[in-house]
Scaffold this motif. Sequence first.
Motif, mmCIF file in Angstrom:
data_model
loop_
_atom_site.group_PDB
_atom_site.id
_atom_site.type_symbol
_atom_site.label_atom_id
_atom_site.label_comp_id
_atom_site.label_asym_id
_atom_site.label_seq_id
_atom_site.Cartn_x
_atom_site.Cartn_y
_atom_site.Cartn_z
ATOM 1 N N PHE A 30 8.136 7.063 -8.014
ATOM 2 C CA PHE A 30 7.160 6.280 -8.772
ATOM 3 C C PHE A 30 7.867 5.348 -9.752
ATOM 4 N N LEU A 31 8.860 5.865 -10.457
ATOM 5 C CA LEU A 31 9.605 5.023 -11.383
ATOM 6 C C LEU A 31 10.390 3.944 -10.643
ATOM 7 N N THR A 32 10.953 4.324 -9.482
ATOM 8 C CA THR A 32 11.685 3.333 -8.680
ATOM 9 C C THR A 32 10.776 2.216 -8.213
ATOM 10 N N SER A 33 9.580 2.563 -7.750
ATOM 11 C CA SER A 33 8.642 1.538 -7.298
ATOM 12 C C SER A 33 8.229 0.622 -8.437
ATOM 13 N N LEU A 34 8.090 1.174 -9.633
ATOM 14 C CA LEU A 34 7.749 0.344 -10.789
ATOM 15 C C LEU A 34 8.881 -0.624 -11.126
ATOM 16 N N LYS A 59 7.971 26.121 1.165
ATOM 17 C CA LYS A 59 7.321 24.882 0.721
ATOM 18 C C LYS A 59 6.766 25.028 -0.683
ATOM 19 N N THR A 60 6.221 26.196 -0.996
ATOM 20 C CA THR A 60 5.708 26.444 -2.346
ATOM 21 C C THR A 60 6.833 26.434 -3.369
ATOM 22 N N CYS A 61 7.974 27.019 -2.995
ATOM 23 C CA CYS A 61 9.118 27.043 -3.920
ATOM 24 C C CYS A 61 9.685 25.644 -4.154
ATOM 25 N N LEU A 62 9.583 24.797 -3.138
ATOM 26 C CA LEU A 62 10.110 23.439 -3.257
ATOM 27 C C LEU A 62 9.128 22.477 -3.905
ATOM 28 N N ARG A 63 7.943 22.958 -4.248
ATOM 29 C CA ARG A 63 6.942 22.092 -4.850
ATOM 30 C C ARG A 63 7.441 21.387 -6.119
ATOM 31 N N PRO A 64 8.172 22.075 -7.034
ATOM 32 C CA PRO A 64 8.685 21.357 -8.223
ATOM 33 C C PRO A 64 9.622 20.208 -7.861
ATOM 34 N N PHE A 100 0.835 -1.207 0.000
ATOM 35 C CA PHE A 100 0.000 0.000 0.000
ATOM 36 C C PHE A 100 0.869 1.256 0.000
ATOM 37 N N GLY A 101 1.856 1.298 0.915
ATOM 38 C CA GLY A 101 2.718 2.480 0.991
ATOM 39 C C GLY A 101 3.576 2.669 -0.240
ATOM 40 N N LEU A 102 4.034 1.567 -0.848
ATOM 41 C CA LEU A 102 4.874 1.651 -2.040
ATOM 42 C C LEU A 102 4.113 2.278 -3.200
ATOM 43 N N ALA A 103 2.807 2.014 -3.278
ATOM 44 C CA ALA A 103 1.993 2.613 -4.336
ATOM 45 C C ALA A 103 1.513 4.017 -3.959
ATOM 46 N N PHE A 104 1.199 4.225 -2.676
ATOM 47 C CA PHE A 104 0.589 5.482 -2.240
ATOM 48 C C PHE A 104 1.603 6.616 -2.108
ATOM 49 N N LEU A 105 2.818 6.309 -1.613
ATOM 50 C CA LEU A 105 3.799 7.346 -1.327
ATOM 51 C C LEU A 105 4.166 8.188 -2.552
ATOM 52 N N PRO A 106 4.571 7.596 -3.687
ATOM 53 C CA PRO A 106 4.939 8.440 -4.840
ATOM 54 C C PRO A 106 3.768 9.259 -5.363
ATOM 55 N N VAL A 107 2.572 8.653 -5.396
ATOM 56 C CA VAL A 107 1.406 9.373 -5.918
ATOM 57 C C VAL A 107 1.052 10.544 -5.013
ATOM 58 N N SER A 108 1.175 10.370 -3.699
ATOM 59 C CA SER A 108 0.868 11.461 -2.769
ATOM 60 C C SER A 108 1.827 12.633 -2.930
ATOM 61 N N LEU A 109 3.072 12.350 -3.325
ATOM 62 C CA LEU A 109 4.030 13.434 -3.560
ATOM 63 C C LEU A 109 3.764 14.153 -4.870
ATOM 64 N N MET A 110 3.248 13.417 -5.849
ATOM 65 C CA MET A 110 3.014 14.022 -7.165
ATOM 66 C C MET A 110 1.724 14.834 -7.218
ATOM 67 N N LEU A 151 9.234 16.294 -8.646
ATOM 68 C CA LEU A 151 10.307 15.507 -9.252
ATOM 69 C C LEU A 151 10.640 14.292 -8.395
ATOM 70 N N GLY A 152 10.664 14.492 -7.056
ATOM 71 C CA GLY A 152 10.911 13.364 -6.160
ATOM 72 C C GLY A 152 9.813 12.320 -6.251
ATOM 73 N N GLY A 153 8.572 12.767 -6.372
ATOM 74 C CA GLY A 153 7.469 11.826 -6.520
ATOM 75 C C GLY A 153 7.577 11.007 -7.794
ATOM 76 N N ILE A 154 7.951 11.650 -8.886
ATOM 77 C CA ILE A 154 8.125 10.928 -10.157
ATOM 78 C C ILE A 154 9.264 9.923 -10.051
ATOM 79 N N THR A 155 10.368 10.349 -9.408
ATOM 80 C CA THR A 155 11.513 9.440 -9.235
ATOM 81 C C THR A 155 11.132 8.214 -8.410
#
Length: 564
Positions: free
Chosen positions: A318-322, A303-308, A209-219, A312-316
């Motif tokens: 997500f690809l790692t989990s895949l 936090k707003t400035c670090l949003r990009p 559950f966490g492996l799928a939820f964590l990247p999506v929650s960041l993105m 990017l971390g969420g995408i990374t």
Amino acid sequence: MVLLQTSLIWVVYAIVVAILILAASFLIYTYQTPRDRSNLVTLTCIAAISTLLATVLLLPVDIALVSSTTSSALGRRKEWATQTEIDRILFSLKILYYLLYSIDALLCLIVVPFTYFWYEEYDEVAAQAGEQTAAQQFWAASKYTMSFIAISVVLFLVGFFVPVAKEGADGLDFFKHLLSENRGERTLTFALGLLITLGMFLYIFYTSFGLAFLPVSLMRTTPSFSAPYFRADAAAQLESNRERQRQLEGRCGGNPELLSSKDRRELDSLSREERTLIRRQRLADETSGTSRSWLVNSCLKIKTCLRPFQLLGGITLFLTSLVIWVSMLLTATDKAKNSFCKHHCGYILANIKIFNPINWILVRAAKVFPVDYALFTTLVLFLFYSSVVGISAVGIRFLWIRIFQIRKGHTSPQALLLTTVMLMLIILALNYSIPMTVAPQYATFGPQTFCDRNQNALDEQPDCTNAKHLVKPCSEFSQNKGAKQVCTPSVASTILNRVTLNFPFFGAILFWAQFLFLGIYLVVLVACLLRSPRLDEQQLDEDAEEAEEESLLASTGRHFGTTR
């Protein structure tokens, strides 16, 4: 040179253990509630998590020490790597592994339960009045812990007397030495297999559950509860609520006893809802830009400035989990198709036939220590934090009933101890899943190779100096005499293979559990991608209520001139 290389490996491990202690401390202090803390609970949780992670992250040290005895380019042992020296390395690693596993079992089965009951038995009022002593508290906690001690004794007795499989290694000489003849070792092996199997059920549910939820929650971005729409909506609901209350009170002339039972229940419900809506409005006012301090505003801007970067971390991730999911699927399929003994030995795979991306990366990285250590540590911590996220999102449940909710800064000591036990069992499951499914070749032989050239003399190693194409990766299945003299499996893989070979029912359960893990991950991932982000109003109401309670406690303390 050899001493220097060995010392470097152990120094890196010591640094990693120190980092693990800091990471575990940060995790515990982040999640525990600041109003109700116990030093014993905190220390126990930190020690338990750090010890389990240190056990898992001993694998790269194991691989590095074993691989240092061979030359990967020539496929032969180094001059200093005599059999006596290799046996000494393996024996020291084996002692360390069994010591860590014993400590893990002791913490999980006895220390954490005792700490839980110790905290439960503490009565602050009785202690301040002198009616409860530390000895009384210790005895009360010990009485409840006796049941866990009895379970542990039964567990080790079963492991001592249970018969082991005798036919799993037929047809492959490499595995025959794994059949335990030493009853003490058999006992530890059985206990380890049982704890890993228990942890696998938690690993299947929470980690997937966490492996799928964590990247999506960041993105994805959750709507802000402090938006003007939220406050206007709360104000509209409050006005409607009060209007309905006025209507009901008008019917009875201010005397609720004159109302019907149905109307009285509705009036009580409206009163509770009114208090909740008032708290929502107050929380929205306190977090609005006009009433926030400059420090809070600055943090929100950062936090707003670090949003990009968060995206990017969420995408990374997500690809790692895949990639992890694909690697597990490929190895599990390879074992299901090509295991030479199937369920008789827990689907041990003697020779990898299907390409595994993570396994390939780690084997290549292992040639330059500590590159593989950094990658392996990142992989373990990612899966570990995914487990934390899964427990935090789902909570501690019995069937559909939530027993404890795990939230940052709001987790009670009891919930923290239960979470620690769950994480300990999950880490043990990780200790099986990563070496046996995610990166089996790396976890067994690392970058070791052998020279696949005919050998006439048993006491001489073949020479592949001028025939690089004859240098092949080590595998359990190889019957080449050079491979038998050169290839040395890691101690970690030997222990795990001993579990599945001596007790095949553990191996079968652990193997098929990997497919269940992959299926749950896929279902959760699709659900997270299709479901639009929404505001968790229940959590906001709880935050507002707790903030109001803390404000009242603070004002009461100032009124009476006391401090907390």
